[in-house]
Each structure stands twice: as C-alpha cells, then as structure tokens.
Design a protein around this motif. Structure first.
Motif, PDB file in Angstrom:
ATOM      1  N   ARG A   1       0.867  -1.186   0.000  1.00 31.75           N
ATOM      2  CA  ARG A   1       0.000   0.000   0.000  1.00 31.75           C
ATOM      3  C   ARG A   1       0.903   1.235   0.000  1.00 31.75           C
ATOM      4  NH1 ARG A   1      -3.848  -0.083   4.991  1.00 31.75           N
ATOM      5  NH2 ARG A   1      -1.993  -0.959   5.970  1.00 31.75           N
ATOM      6  N   TYR A   2       0.497   2.235  -0.735  1.00 34.41           N
ATOM      7  CA  TYR A   2       1.270   3.489  -0.781  1.00 34.41           C
ATOM      8  C   TYR A   2       0.336   4.658  -0.514  1.00 34.41           C
ATOM      9  CZ  TYR A   2       4.861   0.628  -2.921  1.00 34.41           C
ATOM     10  OH  TYR A   2       5.793  -0.349  -3.148  1.00 34.41           O
TER      11      TYR A   2
ATOM     12  N   TYR B   1       3.307   8.950  10.766  1.00 34.09           N
ATOM     13  CA  TYR B   1       3.063   7.810   9.881  1.00 34.09           C
ATOM     14  C   TYR B   1       3.816   6.572  10.352  1.00 34.09           C
ATOM     15  CZ  TYR B   1       0.155   9.557   6.121  1.00 34.09           C
ATOM     16  OH  TYR B   1      -0.924   9.998   5.399  1.00 34.09           O
ATOM     17  N   GLN B   2       5.031   6.803  10.828  1.00 34.74           N
ATOM     18  CA  GLN B   2       5.829   5.672  11.290  1.00 34.74           C
ATOM     19  C   GLN B   2       5.143   5.014  12.484  1.00 34.74           C
ATOM     20  OE1 GLN B   2       9.878   6.736  11.005  1.00 34.74           O
ATOM     21  NE2 GLN B   2      10.595   4.960  12.159  1.00 34.74           N
ATOM     22  N   ASP B   3       4.594   5.855  13.374  1.00 36.79           N
ATOM     23  CA  ASP B   3       3.875   5.312  14.536  1.00 36.79           C
ATOM     24  C   ASP B   3       2.671   4.492  14.089  1.00 36.79           C
ATOM     25  OD1 ASP B   3       5.669   6.486  16.192  1.00 36.79           O
ATOM     26  OD2 ASP B   3       4.444   8.259  16.619  1.00 36.79           O
ATOM     27  N   ALA B   4       2.099   4.900  12.955  1.00 36.20           N
ATOM     28  CA  ALA B   4       0.912   4.201  12.461  1.00 36.20           C
ATOM     29  C   ALA B   4       1.275   2.977  11.627  1.00 36.20           C
ATOM     30  CB  ALA B   4       0.062   5.156  11.631  1.00 36.20           C
ATOM     31  N   GLY B   5       2.586   2.734  11.458  1.00 32.34           N
ATOM     32  CA  GLY B   5       3.013   1.538  10.747  1.00 32.34           C
ATOM     33  C   GLY B   5       3.381   1.754   9.292  1.00 32.34           C
ATOM     34  N   TRP B   6       3.617   3.011   8.907  1.00 28.28           N
ATOM     35  CA  TRP B   6       3.976   3.304   7.525  1.00 28.28           C
ATOM     36  C   TRP B   6       5.435   3.755   7.442  1.00 28.28           C
ATOM     37  CZ3 TRP B   6       0.397   3.091   3.414  1.00 28.28           C
ATOM     38  CH2 TRP B   6      -0.914   2.826   3.805  1.00 28.28           C
TER      39      TRP B   6
ATOM     40  N   SER C   1       3.532   0.648   3.051  1.00 30.14           N
ATOM     41  CA  SER C   1       3.325  -0.382   4.065  1.00 30.14           C
ATOM     42  C   SER C   1       2.873  -1.648   3.355  1.00 30.14           C
ATOM     43  CB  SER C   1       2.248   0.072   5.057  1.00 30.14           C
ATOM     44  OG  SER C   1       2.002  -0.956   5.977  1.00 30.14           O
ATOM     45  N   PRO C   2       3.409  -2.801   3.755  1.00 26.94           N
ATOM     46  CA  PRO C   2       2.888  -4.045   3.164  1.00 26.94           C
ATOM     47  C   PRO C   2       1.398  -4.156   3.437  1.00 26.94           C
ATOM     48  CG  PRO C   2       4.928  -4.450   4.366  1.00 26.94           C
ATOM     49  CD  PRO C   2       4.524  -3.049   4.674  1.00 26.94           C
ATOM     50  N   ALA C   3       0.668  -4.714   2.478  1.00 28.55           N
ATOM     51  CA  ALA C   3      -0.786  -4.747   2.587  1.00 28.55           C
ATOM     52  C   ALA C   3      -1.244  -5.512   3.822  1.00 28.55           C
ATOM     53  CB  ALA C   3      -1.376  -5.364   1.323  1.00 28.55           C
ATOM     54  N   ASP C   4      -0.458  -6.511   4.248  1.00 25.08           N
ATOM     55  CA  ASP C   4      -0.878  -7.338   5.379  1.00 25.08           C
ATOM     56  C   ASP C   4      -0.186  -6.927   6.680  1.00 25.08           C
ATOM     57  OD1 ASP C   4       1.649  -8.023   4.746  1.00 25.08           O
ATOM     58  OD2 ASP C   4       1.303 -10.187   4.545  1.00 25.08           O
TER      59      ASP C   4
ATOM     60  N   ALA D   1      -0.989  -2.002   9.334  1.00 26.63           N
ATOM     61  CA  ALA D   1      -0.811  -0.563   9.580  1.00 26.63           C
ATOM     62  C   ALA D   1      -2.155   0.140   9.447  1.00 26.63           C
ATOM     63  CB  ALA D   1       0.179   0.011   8.577  1.00 26.63           C
ATOM     64  N   GLU D   2      -2.382   1.060  10.341  1.00 23.80           N
ATOM     65  CA  GLU D   2      -3.665   1.751  10.352  1.00 23.80           C
ATOM     66  C   GLU D   2      -3.860   2.575   9.083  1.00 23.80           C
ATOM     67  OE1 GLU D   2      -6.148   4.820  13.228  1.00 23.80           O
ATOM     68  OE2 GLU D   2      -4.319   3.858  13.935  1.00 23.80           O
ATOM     69  N   GLU D   3      -5.038   2.485   8.506  1.00 27.16           N
ATOM     70  CA  GLU D   3      -5.324   3.280   7.306  1.00 27.16           C
ATOM     71  C   GLU D   3      -5.494   4.747   7.707  1.00 27.16           C
ATOM     72  OE1 GLU D   3      -4.923   4.147   4.269  1.00 27.16           O
ATOM     73  OE2 GLU D   3      -5.802   2.266   3.592  1.00 27.16           O
ATOM     74  N   LEU D   4      -4.803   5.605   7.009  1.00 24.43           N
ATOM     75  CA  LEU D   4      -4.867   7.038   7.323  1.00 24.43           C
ATOM     76  C   LEU D   4      -5.456   7.766   6.130  1.00 24.43           C
ATOM     77  CD1 LEU D   4      -1.325   7.373   8.915  1.00 24.43           C
ATOM     78  CD2 LEU D   4      -3.500   7.247  10.121  1.00 24.43           C
TER      79      LEU D   4
END
Lengths: 108, 388
Positions: free
Chosen positions: B58-59, B80-85, B99-102, B105-108
């Motif tokens: 995901r980008y 973003y890093q905190d959210a997993g990106w 972020s890998p799709a699986d 990471a929270e969608e922002l």
C-alpha cells in the motif's frame, strides 16, 4: 487569522479536549477518536493543519525535548481557558435547546 | 518488505502528474509491486525500485507543508511511522509512505481539502505558464513573418510551434475552467484505486522539455528574423550581381566564395567573414573604367531594405573600424554620408559611404580623382539597386 474567542471548529474542540493530557501526533489522533466515541476520525493532514493553527494562536505548546522528531503538545493556559469557554458556550446552547424543547411540549 | 540485501535495483522516472491524480500514482506503485518492483525511495526525477517477488503493498502520498514548517513535517513523518507506515521520500511537494498490505498498519485518510492549497497553486501555475507561453508564441509568429521571408527550414520550426500551441490549448482551457469554477473548494475524496493514466511517467516532464525546446527554437527564429530584417535574401541574388554576395557566416567561421562577374571579365567578388548578426560582403575588384583608369577596390556593401537599417549597418561599419581616428566628413552630392580616412583623397584611402538603403565601406588605391571615384561608386550602387 488567529482564534478570536468565537465558536470553535469540531477539529479544534476535540484536539483541545484530547490535549487535556499532553500527547503527540499519532497518539493524539487516537485520543480524538476515543474522546469522541469514534465519531470523529481525523486524518494527519487535518490534524497537523489544526495543530499549526492552534500553536500560532497560543492555545497549545510543545513540551518535553525539542530535539526529538516526535513532538508532544499540551494545552496552554489560554488554550485551557478557551476550551472552558467553549464548553460553557455549548452547555448554554444545549440548555437553550432543552428550555425550548420543554416550552414546546408544555404548549402541546 | 523483502530482504533488501543483494536486491537488484532499477530507476524509473517519477510520475509527474496533476496533483488530483495522487490516487492514480499510489495505484501505479501498487501495480509495480505486484510485478515485483517495490518502491524504495522517491526523488524529484527518478524513483528507485527493488526487484523482488511480486507482493501486495500500500502506498500513500501526503501533501508536504510549506518549507517554513519543515520541523512539523518531521513530526508528521513520525506520525506515519507510529501508524506503521515507512517514509520513502518527498517529491513534487508530496511525502510518500509505504506499508505491506498485510502489515496491519492503520489506514490514514487525509481530507482532500488539505490538498486544496497545493492543487490550486499547481493549477494556477500551469494556467499562467501556458497562457504566457501561448501569448509569447503568438506574438513571435507575426514578428517572424514581418521581418523577412521565412526559409524552408523556418517553416518546419513555425509548424512545430503551432503544433505545440495546439497541444497546449486543451490544458489551458481545462485549467482555466477549473480555476474559474473554484473547484478547489469542492474536491472529491481521493480514490486510492484510481485508473492509472497511460504513460504516467512520461507525460509531464518530456512535454515540458519539448516546450522548452520550442521556446529555444522560437527565440532563434526571432533573433534570426531580427538579424536579417531589411536585408535581401541570398536566394534572391543572381550570379555576377553585387547583391548575391550576402554572406551568412559568423566571425569564427571564415568563408570565401569566388563568384565570376558576368559583365566584367577577370573580376571576382570575394565573400568573406561577417560578425554574427551582421551580413555584408567584401569584394576585390580591378576594373577598367570607360576612361581607362584602373580602379582597385576593396569593398564591403550591405544592401538593406530600409534606410533605418542602412544607418544601423553604417554604424556597425564605423564601429568595426573605430581604430581609424579622425575620419574626415565629406559633402558629396548623391550620398547621405561620406567619411574618408587616411592617405591622399582620391589616390589611396578608406571610405565609408551611405546612400539611401545602402551602406558601403571600401578601400581604394588608384589614380582616379575623388570626385570621379565617388561618381563611379554612385553608378555602381545605382546598378546594384536596380538589380536588387
């Protein structure tokens, strides 16, 4: 344009509310979701735009170490006063509504 | 993300589109990942991809805050890093995250209105750039046509400019309507699965390069037209006529042609150098006059279309020979200006002559009297004028 003491936007109100406890960006976004019961979901763009404006208006400030990339924000005295004013305003509005609603029911 | 060590990397042009197509850019990167090209970093011109096994990624692209808020932007990257990106880089005022799709990471989701100032700024820039460019080209075209008859190679350039104007016109109208209708106030939600435009990496930048090339071509045409303004084209000359020796060279590239004079045997014109933007010819001729006097002339002559241009060329001649101090001004009937320098008048010396639309500089060494010499020159110029 700075905050003039008038009605706040929803984003401003919930950010100030969430900042009753100092917080940083991502945690703040989650806190806004929590205090609004999940009703308000704020994206990073909206959040940081609002944070920049609130900081310019002197309602919030950064606390803790300034050389880290993760910045923690907290309410200033002005911010706390503005939040209390807004809560009083909302309570007054709600009271007005309740009074109006009671009046209509009595008339019926 | 696959193991980054020992991965083969390749570089591709960074997509450069109008900002509303951010969703398409994100989709483009996702498609690349499915083909085994995982985006590692973005740059203003090129993106770096790692060759891996096909995977789902995901980008997300986020507008960067203006430069004075760089500090806040660092915070946002941390967000973003905190959210997993993972932060990949910043290009075209956009931060890119992956972020890998699986990964979970929270969608922002960014409110599209947060992009509004950037969208508006870009549209306005495109609109004014296109408008100024178009007006400039439209202003240049008549100037070129008025200045001199275009040559075949110029027609190619003119057609190219018109083609570029036609290509630019739809974008100009589209941007103008977008701004006029204030569409930045009602932006639709960003579609992360938007259709990927064909040629997504090739559209904007090469087009900009082509337009830059067009500006260069147009400028050259304009300068060329300006330089030639008032001069008769070389193609209009005939062998043996003075007018044919309109040399088109520059000072660093000496050219020499010998043209036989049809009506004067053993005479030749030698076309020699000309400084850039200044066309003239120089001829050496030895001729017998009707009275039998031998005339030796070293001649430069510019046949101009207007008297104004002839004055300019005359000034150029004087500038080129400014080392000749204290030139003597002579009043000679039939000429507008005559200046003489050196030697005995009529025997040896240099003459600067302007008559109507002709400017002449010549060196003379012979036995003719000055009056006869200038009369011969007047006859010479009249012949040339009629021929031209």
């Amino acid at each position: 344009m700075g905050y003039s003491g008038g009605p706040m936007t929803e984003a401003m109100y919930y950010i100030l509310l969430a900042l009753l406890e100092p917080s940083h960006g991502y945690r703040l976004m989650q806190a806004v979701g929590e205090v609004s019961g999940g009703r308000v979901k704020m994206g990073p763009g909206t959040l940081y735009g609002a944070l920049a404006r609130l900081e310019e208006d002197g309602l919030i400030c950064r606390v803790g170490e300034r050389d880290t990339r993760r910045k923690t924000y907290a309410l200033t005295e002005s911010g706390r006063a503005a939040l209390e004013t807004e809560i009083t305003r909302l309570q007054a509005m709600l009271a007005d509504f309740e009074r109006m609603k009671g009046g209509v029911q009595d008339a019926e | 993300m696959p193991n980054e060590e020992k991965l083969r990397h390749s570089w591709r042009l960074h997509p450069s589109l109008i900002l509303e197509q951010i969703g398409a850019v994100e989709h483009y990167y996702e498609e690349q990942a499915r083909r085994g090209l995982v985006l590692e970093s973005v740059g203003g011109w090129f993106d770096c991809f790692a060759h891996t096994a096909p995977c789902e990624m995901r980008y997300r692209a986020e507008p960067a805050l203006p430069g004075e808020r760089e500090e806040a932007d660092w915070d946002r990257r941390q967000f973003y890093q905190d959210a997993g990106w993972n932060y990949l880089g910043t290009a075209s005022n956009l931060h890119f995250f992956a972020s890998p799709a699986d990964s979970g990471a929270e969608e922002l989701h960014t409110d599209p209105q947060d992009f509004a100032p950037m969208f508006r700024r870009q549209r306005r820039m495109n609109f004014w750039y296109s408008l100024i460019y178009s007006l400039l080209m439209l202003a240049i075209l008549p100037l070129i046509f008025l200045s001199y008859p275009p040559e075949p190679r110029d027609w190619v350039c003119l057609v190219w400019i018109l083609f570029c104007l036609l290509v630019m016109l739809p974008g100009l109208i589209r941007d103008g309507r977008w701004l006029f209708q204030k569409r930045w106030q009602h932006l639709p939600a960003i579609d992360h699965r938007a259709k990927i435009p064909r040629g997504i990496t090739l559209r904007a930048r090469p087009l900009a390069a082509l337009f830059t090339l067009t500006v260069v071509i147009a400028a050259n045409l304009l300068f060329s037209g300006s330089d030639r303004m008032g001069f008769a084209p070389v193609s209009a000359a005939q062998d043996g006529q003075l007018v044919l020796t309109l040399a088109e060279t520059d000072g660093s590239d000496l050219l020499s042609y010998n043209y036989p004079l049809l009506d004067r045997e053993n005479n030749t014109f030698r076309v020699t150098f000309a400084p850039s933007g200044y066309w003239f010819y120089e001829s050496d001729e030895s001729a017998k006059t009707p009275s039998g006097a031998v005339v030796q002339l070293s001649l430069e002559r510019a046949s101009c279309r207007s008297e104004k241009m002839a004055k300019w060329v005359f000034e150029q001649m004087l500038d080129r020979y400014d080392w000749m101090d204290d030139k003597t001004s002579l009043a000679v009937p039939g000429f507008d200006e005559v200046l003489h320098w050196g030697g005995e008048p009529g025997r040896i010396g240099w003459y600067f002559v302007r008559s109507g639309n002709q400017a002449v500089f010549f060196y003379y060494e012979g036995r003719m009297e000055e009056e006869d010499l200038l009369a011969l020159l007047a006859e010479h110029l009249a012949d040339a004028q009629q021929t031209a």
